[in-house]
Design a protein around this motif. Structure first.
Motif, PDB file in Angstrom:
ATOM      1  N   ILE A   1     116.041 -19.871  52.226  1.00 45.72           N
ATOM      2  CA  ILE A   1     116.338 -19.242  53.516  1.00 45.72           C
ATOM      3  C   ILE A   1     116.330 -17.720  53.396  1.00 45.72           C
ATOM      4  CG2 ILE A   1     118.148 -18.887  55.252  1.00 45.72           C
ATOM      5  CD1 ILE A   1     118.965 -21.798  54.817  1.00 45.72           C
ATOM      6  N   LEU A   2     116.984 -17.192  52.375  1.00 44.75           N
ATOM      7  CA  LEU A   2     117.047 -15.740  52.223  1.00 44.75           C
ATOM      8  C   LEU A   2     115.694 -15.141  51.881  1.00 44.75           C
ATOM      9  CD1 LEU A   2     120.497 -15.242  50.430  1.00 44.75           C
ATOM     10  CD2 LEU A   2     119.900 -14.746  52.811  1.00 44.75           C
ATOM     11  N   GLN A   3     114.839 -15.892  51.202  1.00 40.99           N
ATOM     12  CA  GLN A   3     113.483 -15.399  50.961  1.00 40.99           C
ATOM     13  C   GLN A   3     112.678 -15.392  52.253  1.00 40.99           C
ATOM     14  OE1 GLN A   3     112.165 -14.098  47.901  1.00 40.99           O
ATOM     15  NE2 GLN A   3     110.849 -13.346  49.562  1.00 40.99           N
ATOM     16  N   GLN A   4     112.865 -16.425  53.055  1.00 40.03           N
ATOM     17  CA  GLN A   4     112.188 -16.480  54.351  1.00 40.03           C
ATOM     18  C   GLN A   4     112.670 -15.336  55.245  1.00 40.03           C
ATOM     19  OE1 GLN A   4     112.592 -20.293  56.323  1.00 40.03           O
ATOM     20  NE2 GLN A   4     111.780 -19.521  58.277  1.00 40.03           N
ATOM     21  N   TRP A   5     113.968 -15.061  55.196  1.00 38.90           N
ATOM     22  CA  TRP A   5     114.570 -13.963  55.959  1.00 38.90           C
ATOM     23  C   TRP A   5     113.987 -12.619  55.510  1.00 38.90           C
ATOM     24  CZ3 TRP A   5     117.268 -11.932  59.795  1.00 38.90           C
ATOM     25  CH2 TRP A   5     118.128 -10.854  59.612  1.00 38.90           C
ATOM     26  N   ALA A   6     113.901 -12.414  54.204  1.00 39.06           N
ATOM     27  CA  ALA A   6     113.364 -11.158  53.680  1.00 39.06           C
ATOM     28  C   ALA A   6     111.890 -10.989  54.041  1.00 39.06           C
ATOM     29  CB  ALA A   6     113.541 -11.120  52.155  1.00 39.06           C
ATOM     30  N   ASP A   7     111.119 -12.060  53.925  1.00 37.69           N
ATOM     31  CA  ASP A   7     109.697 -11.991  54.269  1.00 37.69           C
ATOM     32  C   ASP A   7     109.513 -11.649  55.743  1.00 37.69           C
ATOM     33  OD1 ASP A   7     109.030 -12.648  51.683  1.00 37.69           O
ATOM     34  OD2 ASP A   7     108.725 -14.779  52.106  1.00 37.69           O
ATOM     35  N   ALA A   8     110.373 -12.215  56.583  1.00 36.00           N
ATOM     36  CA  ALA A   8     110.273 -11.953  58.018  1.00 36.00           C
ATOM     37  C   ALA A   8     110.630 -10.502  58.329  1.00 36.00           C
ATOM     38  CB  ALA A   8     111.195 -12.905  58.793  1.00 36.00           C
ATOM     39  N   LEU A   9     111.632  -9.972  57.648  1.00 33.29           N
ATOM     40  CA  LEU A   9     112.051  -8.591  57.879  1.00 33.29           C
ATOM     41  C   LEU A   9     110.996  -7.598  57.412  1.00 33.29           C
ATOM     42  CD1 LEU A   9     115.821  -8.644  56.819  1.00 33.29           C
ATOM     43  CD2 LEU A   9     114.930  -8.251  59.117  1.00 33.29           C
ATOM     44  N   PHE A  10     110.329  -7.911  56.325  1.00 32.56           N
ATOM     45  CA  PHE A  10     109.353  -6.986  55.760  1.00 32.56           C
ATOM     46  C   PHE A  10     107.956  -7.198  56.341  1.00 32.56           C
ATOM     47  CE2 PHE A  10     112.690  -6.004  52.936  1.00 32.56           C
ATOM     48  CZ  PHE A  10     112.355  -4.847  52.263  1.00 32.56           C
ATOM     49  N   GLU A  11     107.820  -8.185  57.184  1.00 31.10           N
ATOM     50  CA  GLU A  11     106.519  -8.429  57.815  1.00 31.10           C
ATOM     51  C   GLU A  11     106.306  -7.401  58.916  1.00 31.10           C
ATOM     52  OE1 GLU A  11     104.211 -12.456  59.019  1.00 31.10           O
ATOM     53  OE2 GLU A  11     106.076 -12.096  60.082  1.00 31.10           O
TER      54      GLU A  11
ATOM     55  N   PHE B   1     120.223  -3.769  50.910  1.00 37.66           N
ATOM     56  CA  PHE B   1     120.622  -4.885  50.052  1.00 37.66           C
ATOM     57  C   PHE B   1     121.583  -5.804  50.803  1.00 37.66           C
ATOM     58  CE2 PHE B   1     123.334  -6.838  46.777  1.00 37.66           C
ATOM     59  CZ  PHE B   1     122.382  -7.409  45.958  1.00 37.66           C
ATOM     60  N   GLY B   2     122.506  -5.211  51.560  1.00 38.35           N
ATOM     61  CA  GLY B   2     123.438  -6.005  52.344  1.00 38.35           C
ATOM     62  C   GLY B   2     122.744  -6.824  53.414  1.00 38.35           C
ATOM     63  N   VAL B   3     121.754  -6.238  54.041  1.00 37.85           N
ATOM     64  CA  VAL B   3     120.983  -6.955  55.058  1.00 37.85           C
ATOM     65  C   VAL B   3     120.242  -8.133  54.434  1.00 37.85           C
ATOM     66  CG1 VAL B   3     118.980  -6.799  56.604  1.00 37.85           C
ATOM     67  CG2 VAL B   3     120.728  -5.009  56.633  1.00 37.85           C
ATOM     68  N   LEU B   4     119.598  -7.894  53.306  1.00 42.28           N
ATOM     69  CA  LEU B   4     118.801  -8.940  52.659  1.00 42.28           C
ATOM     70  C   LEU B   4     119.655 -10.085  52.133  1.00 42.28           C
ATOM     71  CD1 LEU B   4     116.253  -6.716  50.711  1.00 42.28           C
ATOM     72  CD2 LEU B   4     115.746  -8.216  52.651  1.00 42.28           C
ATOM     73  N   THR B   5     120.872  -9.784  51.721  1.00 37.74           N
ATOM     74  CA  THR B   5     121.750 -10.823  51.179  1.00 37.74           C
ATOM     75  C   THR B   5     122.717 -11.373  52.210  1.00 37.74           C
ATOM     76  OG1 THR B   5     123.276  -9.094  50.398  1.00 37.74           O
ATOM     77  CG2 THR B   5     121.633  -9.936  48.821  1.00 37.74           C
TER      78      THR B   5
END
Length: 299
Positions: free
Chosen positions: A280-290, A138-142
């Motif tokens: 930005i945070l959605q793009q970040w999360a999508d990139a991490l989970f890709e 959660f900390g990473v995603l936020t």
């Protein structure tokens, strides 16, 4: 300890962990050296004996402890309990005997993972049932600090707006208003999974009565995953990713809850850019989970 209690009232500490942190640091690191001394008997050499053993290996802890000692002696001097210069002051005093904290080896604990290494870590965190792993993810995603998310309450979550409202009392920048953190779909999914088994007001709790400690995510990284990175390092990874992906610098800094621009700029730019940060945070999360395979196919 009387000074610490006084400080708690003056600073209006709302988080009980701040008071306990002050007390435990004095008890653990100072009492073995000066516990039997009266305050007016303590010298600069005594302070150095306290700090020397931990200055290199635990620089952040030691630096914070030095600041606390300086504050305590300031009160003692003001009340006439101590005469002479403050033995814990830095400039023109301890800086002649201790290296600058910025140059100490503690910086290696702030080492950040590369984006690809952090992305490879995501499945491990997802598979873990440990509360610490969920909190870390959660900390990473936020892109927030441990002190901000480890003590999060369920009533800080706006499910309708998909926003986590971090109260001013946990803001490191000292601003007096709450900070709105937009939640990505992945962050919301983590919260939903935790809510099902939650028994208290804290989002990240083992016993349902108290939050996990702010050091818990870092300890999980070190002991369970064998990594020296911290949440500070994860935030650095996020900032590097923003730069590499041409993310607007001002918006990226606001994602990290950093002040932007000088006082004049700040006076005019009062918006927290919530929706821009959400993207930005959605793009970040999508990139991490890709997955790595998907990325390779795209290239």
């Amino acid at each position: 300890m009387q000074v610490i209690e006084l400080l708690a009232g003056v600073k209006l500490w709302k988080n009980p962990s701040q008071l306990s942190s002050w007390k435990s640091s004095i008890a653990n690191y100072c009492n073995p050296f000066i516990g039997e001394k009266f305050v007016d008997e303590i010298t600069k050499n005594d302070v150095l004996k306290i700090l020397h053993p931990i200055w290199i290996e635990k620089t952040m802890t030691a630096s914070r402890l030095r600041g606390r000692l300086e504050k305590i002696f300031s009160y003692a001097i003001h009340d006439g309990l101590y005469s002479g210069a403050n033995p814990a002051s830095w400039r023109g005093n301890l800086d002649m005997f201790l290296p600058s904290p910025r140059k100490c080896s503690e910086q290696k604990h702030f080492s950040s993972l590369s984006f690809s290494d952090l992305r490879a870590l995501i499945p491990k965190l997802m598979d873990s049932e440990a509360t610490a792993a969920k909190a870390l993810l959660f900390g990473v995603l936020t892109a927030t600090r441990s002190v901000e998310f480890t003590q999060a309450h369920w009533n800080e979550i706006s499910w309708k707006d998909q926003v986590w409202i971090c109260p001013a009392s946990r803001r490191k920048d000292g601003k007096l208003e709450p900070f709105r953190v937009p939640l990505s779909k992945q962050a919301c999914a983590i919260l939903i999974s935790l809510k099902k088994g939650s028994k208290g007001c804290f989002i990240f709790s083992v016993d349902g009565k108290s939050p996990i400690r702010r050091e818990t995510p870092r300890k999980f990284l070190r002991t369970s995953l064998g990594l020296s990175s911290t949440m500070h390092g994860m935030r650095s990874t996020f900032r590097d990713w923003c730069a590499e992906n041409n993310i607007d610098a001002t918006t990226a800094e606001k994602c990290l809850m950093h002040s932007t621009g000088n006082e004049t700029v700040s006076a005019y730019q009062r918006s927290d850019l919530l929706e821009q940060r959400r993207a930005i945070l959605q793009q970040w999360a999508d990139a991490l989970f890709e997955s790595e395979e998907t990325t390779e196919r795209k290239s």
